[in-house]
Design a protein around this motif. Structure first.
Motif, PDB file in Angstrom:
ATOM      1  N   PHE A 156     -15.115   7.999  -4.338  1.00 34.92           N
ATOM      2  CA  PHE A 156     -14.142   8.946  -4.276  1.00 34.92           C
ATOM      3  C   PHE A 156     -13.102   8.792  -5.522  1.00 34.92           C
ATOM      4  O   PHE A 156     -13.314   7.858  -6.163  1.00 34.92           O
ATOM      5  CB  PHE A 156     -13.324   8.846  -2.934  1.00 34.92           C
ATOM      6  N   ALA A 157     -12.124   9.558  -5.467  1.00 27.83           N
ATOM      7  CA  ALA A 157     -11.361   9.638  -6.475  1.00 27.83           C
ATOM      8  C   ALA A 157     -10.108   8.815  -6.659  1.00 27.83           C
ATOM      9  O   ALA A 157      -8.850   9.205  -7.011  1.00 27.83           O
ATOM     10  CB  ALA A 157     -10.906  11.226  -7.146  1.00 27.83           C
ATOM     11  N   ALA A 158     -10.203   7.539  -6.214  1.00 29.55           N
ATOM     12  CA  ALA A 158      -9.361   6.572  -5.921  1.00 29.55           C
ATOM     13  C   ALA A 158      -8.137   6.425  -7.133  1.00 29.55           C
ATOM     14  O   ALA A 158      -6.935   6.247  -6.905  1.00 29.55           O
ATOM     15  CB  ALA A 158      -9.687   5.262  -5.341  1.00 29.55           C
ATOM     16  N   VAL A 159      -8.820   6.421  -8.168  1.00 32.99           N
ATOM     17  CA  VAL A 159      -7.775   6.173  -9.277  1.00 32.99           C
ATOM     18  C   VAL A 159      -7.177   7.414  -9.829  1.00 32.99           C
ATOM     19  O   VAL A 159      -5.990   7.308  -9.847  1.00 32.99           O
ATOM     20  CB  VAL A 159      -8.912   5.882 -10.698  1.00 32.99           C
ATOM     21  N   SER A 160      -7.505   8.623  -9.508  1.00 34.35           N
ATOM     22  CA  SER A 160      -6.925   9.763  -9.885  1.00 34.35           C
ATOM     23  C   SER A 160      -5.777   9.954  -8.634  1.00 34.35           C
ATOM     24  O   SER A 160      -4.454  10.604  -8.873  1.00 34.35           O
ATOM     25  CB  SER A 160      -7.858  10.909  -9.748  1.00 34.35           C
ATOM     26  N   ALA A 219      -9.551   4.399   2.399  1.00 35.35           N
ATOM     27  CA  ALA A 219     -10.162   2.772   2.196  1.00 35.35           C
ATOM     28  C   ALA A 219      -9.837   2.590   0.562  1.00 35.35           C
ATOM     29  O   ALA A 219      -9.572   1.485   0.482  1.00 35.35           O
ATOM     30  CB  ALA A 219     -11.140   2.772   2.923  1.00 35.35           C
ATOM     31  N   GLU A 220     -10.564   3.322  -0.386  1.00 33.55           N
ATOM     32  CA  GLU A 220     -10.861   3.231  -1.677  1.00 33.55           C
ATOM     33  C   GLU A 220      -9.395   3.088  -2.460  1.00 33.55           C
ATOM     34  O   GLU A 220      -8.974   2.183  -3.261  1.00 33.55           O
ATOM     35  CB  GLU A 220     -11.530   3.845  -2.287  1.00 33.55           C
ATOM     36  N   VAL A 221      -8.578   3.957  -1.916  1.00 34.65           N
ATOM     37  CA  VAL A 221      -7.003   3.843  -2.529  1.00 34.65           C
ATOM     38  C   VAL A 221      -6.483   2.295  -1.993  1.00 34.65           C
ATOM     39  O   VAL A 221      -5.882   1.698  -2.884  1.00 34.65           O
ATOM     40  CB  VAL A 221      -6.275   4.895  -1.940  1.00 34.65           C
ATOM     41  N   ALA A 222      -6.673   1.867  -0.593  1.00 33.04           N
ATOM     42  CA  ALA A 222      -6.022   0.653  -0.175  1.00 33.04           C
ATOM     43  C   ALA A 222      -6.814  -0.530  -1.194  1.00 33.04           C
ATOM     44  O   ALA A 222      -6.068  -1.273  -1.333  1.00 33.04           O
ATOM     45  CB  ALA A 222      -6.327   0.517   1.174  1.00 33.04           C
ATOM     46  N   PHE A 275       0.822  -1.433  -0.010  1.00 35.85           N
ATOM     47  CA  PHE A 275      -0.034  -0.019  -0.103  1.00 35.85           C
ATOM     48  C   PHE A 275       1.015   1.331  -0.164  1.00 35.85           C
ATOM     49  O   PHE A 275       0.808   2.035   0.884  1.00 35.85           O
ATOM     50  CB  PHE A 275      -0.937  -0.002   1.229  1.00 35.85           C
ATOM     51  N   PRO A 276       1.634   1.551  -1.124  1.00 37.68           N
ATOM     52  CA  PRO A 276       2.555   2.498  -0.948  1.00 37.68           C
ATOM     53  C   PRO A 276       1.959   3.854  -1.010  1.00 37.68           C
ATOM     54  O   PRO A 276       2.356   4.827  -0.537  1.00 37.68           O
ATOM     55  CB  PRO A 276       3.627   2.311  -2.160  1.00 37.68           C
ATOM     56  N   VAL A 277       0.700   3.911  -1.935  1.00 36.51           N
ATOM     57  CA  VAL A 277       0.183   5.224  -2.082  1.00 36.51           C
ATOM     58  C   VAL A 277      -0.535   5.601  -0.803  1.00 36.51           C
ATOM     59  O   VAL A 277      -0.644   6.694  -0.477  1.00 36.51           O
ATOM     60  CB  VAL A 277      -0.890   5.208  -3.442  1.00 36.51           C
ATOM     61  N   VAL A 278      -1.240   4.527  -0.122  1.00 33.93           N
ATOM     62  CA  VAL A 278      -1.774   4.977   1.412  1.00 33.93           C
ATOM     63  C   VAL A 278      -0.809   5.646   2.117  1.00 33.93           C
ATOM     64  O   VAL A 278      -0.773   6.576   2.718  1.00 33.93           O
ATOM     65  CB  VAL A 278      -2.423   3.812   1.796  1.00 33.93           C
ATOM     66  N   PHE A 292      -7.309  -4.953   4.895  1.00 36.04           N
ATOM     67  CA  PHE A 292      -6.572  -3.694   5.120  1.00 36.04           C
ATOM     68  C   PHE A 292      -7.562  -2.630   4.761  1.00 36.04           C
ATOM     69  O   PHE A 292      -7.727  -1.545   5.640  1.00 36.04           O
ATOM     70  CB  PHE A 292      -5.360  -3.418   4.588  1.00 36.04           C
ATOM     71  N   ALA A 293      -8.214  -2.720   3.602  1.00 36.56           N
ATOM     72  CA  ALA A 293      -8.943  -1.467   3.247  1.00 36.56           C
ATOM     73  C   ALA A 293     -10.249  -1.142   4.220  1.00 36.56           C
ATOM     74  O   ALA A 293     -10.659  -0.273   4.297  1.00 36.56           O
ATOM     75  CB  ALA A 293      -9.635  -1.726   1.700  1.00 36.56           C
TER      76      ALA A 293
END
Length: 264
Positions: free
Chosen positions: A164-168, A110-113, A56-59, A93-94
């Motif tokens: 949410f904008a998890a992709v962006s 959570a959506e990014v995860a 989860f590097p972006v989280v 984890f999410a």
């Protein structure tokens, strides 16, 4: 105590700093076992936190390393690994992040995860050959027959519904767009799949996502298109198929009707 009980007690003590040393634990030189256990406990937990940081590097970048490691430690204690394969660790984890009170001010986290874990799963999914554009065009040449067929999609493909904008947010941390331009509260849906050796992430609108979900559920091409049109009147089947073909997501066609299909 039998061996299984001893192992269970030791594992619980390793992951919970509030637990005392397991019964009967000793050191070879007669020293205090609690100090040695504390070192071992720290090494185990740190290794699991490191594994989560790799997944989860972006989280981790969104919240900063200190916050992430503290949150990951709480997750490790709440949901220790159930498999020796750490590549699979983090499936929950999410959901944990979504309910983690200190992260409540970042509802998109959570959506990014979820997206990042889907990337890991897609990376390790089964292989399947993709049909070429020429093969697909030949199969779909008869419009009436095409509408009754089922498209079998790549097993690595995951559909993610988002608020949410998890992709962006994920794309911004890959250098694909500026983080300042991202509105994290704009809803985005995502497709995640592996193409050759690279995991791909693509935003898709609600009708396109519904179309692909219907195909994954075994609906015919006509039924899937009808579902998407009911949601969005200007849904374009041709554009949706072109998207699937361009991403090499179609692996086979199934022209059997429901009466010929084996029960599941």
């Amino acid at each position: 105590m039998n061996a299984a009980s001893v192992q269970a007690e030791f594992a619980a003590a390793v992951l919970d700093p509030e637990r005392p040393c397991p019964t009967g634990l000793t050191r070879w030189n007669g020293g205090v076992p609690a100090r040695r256990l504390a070192v071992y406990r720290n090494n185990v937990v740190s290794s699991l936190v490191d594994a989560l940081a790799d997944t989860f590097p972006v989280v981790a970048e969104l919240v900063g390393e200190p916050f992430f490691r503290a949150m990951a430690r709480c997750f490790v204690q709440a949901q220790p690994p159930s498999s020796p394969l750490l590549v699979n660790y983090g499936a929950g984890f999410a959901a944990f992040v979504r309910d983690f009170p200190p992260a409540a001010s970042l509802p998109y986290l959570a959506e990014v995860a979820q997206l990042e874990y889907a990337r890991v799963v897609a990376c390790h999914a089964a292989d399947a050959a993709s049909l070429s554009p020429a093969q697909i065009a030949a199969e779909l040449a008869d419009a009436e027959r095409a509408g009754a067929c089922r498209l079998l999609l790549q097993p690595s493909l995951h559909c993610l519904r988002g608020e949410f904008a998890a992709v962006s947010l994920w794309a911004a941390h890959q250098g694909l767009c500026r983080i300042e331009s991202v509105d994290p509260f704009r809803a985005e849906h995502a497709l995640v799949w592996r193409q050759d050796l690279e995991v791909q992430v693509m935003a898709v609108d609600a009708a396109g996502l519904l179309f692909i979900e219907a195909l994954q559920q075994g609906r015919t091409l006509g039924e899937a298109a009808a579902s998407a049109l009911a949601l969005q009147a200007d849904f374009e089947l041709g554009a949706a198929l072109a998207q699937l073909i361009g991403a090499a997501l179609i692996s086979a066609f199934d022209f059997s009707d429901d009466s010929e299909r084996e029960p599941t």
